[in-house]
Motif scaffolding. Structure first.
Motif, PDB file in Angstrom:
ATOM      1  N   ALA A  63      -8.701   4.412   8.718  1.00 54.26           N
ATOM      2  CA  ALA A  63      -7.718   5.129   9.440  1.00 54.26           C
ATOM      3  C   ALA A  63      -6.392   4.584   9.326  1.00 54.26           C
ATOM      4  N   LEU A  64      -6.395   3.240   9.300  1.00 51.00           N
ATOM      5  CA  LEU A  64      -5.030   2.382   9.387  1.00 51.00           C
ATOM      6  C   LEU A  64      -4.604   2.356   7.905  1.00 51.00           C
ATOM      7  N   GLU A  65      -5.452   2.346   7.093  1.00 51.23           N
ATOM      8  CA  GLU A  65      -5.306   2.287   5.569  1.00 51.23           C
ATOM      9  C   GLU A  65      -4.647   3.619   5.287  1.00 51.23           C
ATOM     10  N   HIS A  66      -5.196   4.727   5.684  1.00 52.00           N
ATOM     11  CA  HIS A  66      -4.833   6.043   5.317  1.00 52.00           C
ATOM     12  C   HIS A  66      -3.507   6.114   5.895  1.00 52.00           C
ATOM     13  N   SER A  67      -3.311   5.689   7.099  1.00 57.08           N
ATOM     14  CA  SER A  67      -1.828   5.789   7.666  1.00 57.08           C
ATOM     15  C   SER A  67      -0.573   5.168   6.827  1.00 57.08           C
ATOM     16  N   ILE A  68      -1.303   3.933   6.411  1.00 58.59           N
ATOM     17  CA  ILE A  68      -0.151   3.201   5.647  1.00 58.59           C
ATOM     18  C   ILE A  68      -0.046   3.925   4.204  1.00 58.59           C
ATOM     19  N   SER A  69      -0.952   4.462   3.647  1.00 54.24           N
ATOM     20  CA  SER A  69      -0.570   5.319   2.448  1.00 54.24           C
ATOM     21  C   SER A  69      -0.049   6.214   2.704  1.00 54.24           C
ATOM     22  N   ALA A  72       3.754   5.494   3.249  1.00 55.42           N
ATOM     23  CA  ALA A  72       4.145   5.147   2.141  1.00 55.42           C
ATOM     24  C   ALA A  72       4.546   6.310   1.082  1.00 55.42           C
ATOM     25  N   SER A  73       3.656   7.432   0.975  1.00 52.17           N
ATOM     26  CA  SER A  73       4.043   8.443   0.357  1.00 52.17           C
ATOM     27  C   SER A  73       5.184   9.256   1.004  1.00 52.17           C
ATOM     28  N   GLU A  74       5.088   9.367   2.365  1.00 48.61           N
ATOM     29  CA  GLU A  74       6.265   9.921   2.991  1.00 48.61           C
ATOM     30  C   GLU A  74       7.843   9.151   2.867  1.00 48.61           C
ATOM     31  N   SER A  75       7.494   7.786   2.693  1.00 50.03           N
ATOM     32  CA  SER A  75       8.797   7.173   2.385  1.00 50.03           C
ATOM     33  C   SER A  75       9.171   7.282   0.911  1.00 50.03           C
ATOM     34  N   MET A  76       8.306   7.417   0.035  1.00 45.73           N
ATOM     35  CA  MET A  76       8.782   7.813  -1.247  1.00 45.73           C
ATOM     36  C   MET A  76       9.504   9.390  -1.330  1.00 45.73           C
ATOM     37  N   ASP A  77       8.802  10.194  -0.742  1.00 45.98           N
ATOM     38  CA  ASP A  77       9.346  11.415  -0.459  1.00 45.98           C
ATOM     39  C   ASP A  77      10.956  11.539   0.233  1.00 45.98           C
TER      40      ASP A  77
END
Length: 227
Positions: A63-69, A72-77
């Motif tokens: 779950a933590l890895e999913h949150s990090i991913s 990161a995606s939201e940060s790129m967006d």
């Protein structure tokens, strides 16, 4: 024989004692076996709990890895959104700058039109008083009584009777005004030309004209006093 019987009895007692000891040892062994079995059950429970905890940790890690991913995606967006927003701001700033330049140009044109309207109004007032070429535009400024066209090339339309231009006897209708006191009038507006022509009463001005007769070109330098 009696001694042998006594010996048998002693041996029997010793055997009973050993049997009792063996029974006690067996009881102790049974108790230890039960305790060991209980510890095994307890250890098995602990192992199961540890396995469950390990699975929970694995799930939490996933779950933590999913949150990090996702972060990161939201940060790129968000970076993309910020970049687009900056581009939009730059575009709007350029558009505003263009509008400012356009407004400044319009303001200058309006000011020029207003100035021309003011001159036209003064010209109309002067015409009503008999001086249609603004030979006198104020209590302290005068012209030369010269009538010219409104656009370049500025051709002479006539001279006010009795005015300075008329008194020279040199200026004729159709002559083209080239300069006033050394300043070329070709690139100037009619308002700017009129400002050059008028001046303090009694002041001298030199005007250059060009007269055409067929292919012949003649330049005239005329000096007169404003009145």
């Amino acid at each position: 024989m009696g001694e042998q019987i006594l010996q048998y009895e002693d041996d029997a007692k010793l055997l009973h004692a050993r049997l009792d000891e063996a029974g006690e040892a067996l009881k102790w062994a049974h108790a230890e076996s039960k305790a060991a079995a209980a510890r095994v059950v307890e250890l098995e429970g602990s192992c199961k709990a540890a396995e469950a905890a390990a699975k929970a940790l694995e799930a939490e890690k996933a779950a933590l890895e999913h949150s990090i991913s996702k972060a990161a995606s939201e940060s790129m967006d968000l970076d993309g959104t910020v970049t687009e927003a900056r581009k939009e701001v730059d575009r709007l700033q350029k558009e505003v700058a263009g509008l400012r330049v356009e407004n400044e140009g319009m303001a200058k044109k309006l000011a020029q039109h207003k100035e021309e309207d003011d001159w036209e109004t003064k010209s109309a007032v002067s015409a009503l008083s008999g001086d249609s070429e603004m030979s006198s535009v104020g209590p302290d400024t005068c012209g030369v009584g010269l009538r010219i066209t409104e656009v370049a090339p500025y051709r002479v339309r006539g001279c006010l009777a009795g005015g300075p231009a008329h008194r020279t006897g040199e200026i004729r209708p159709g002559d083209v005004l080239l300069s006033v006191d050394g300043v070329s009038v070709a690139p100037l507006s009619i308002v700017e030309v009129r400002k050059l022509i008028v001046g303090a009463a009694g002041s001298r001005t030199e005007m250059k004209f060009q007269r055409s007769r067929g292919d012949e070109r003649k330049t005239l330098n005329v000096v007169m006093s404003r009145s």
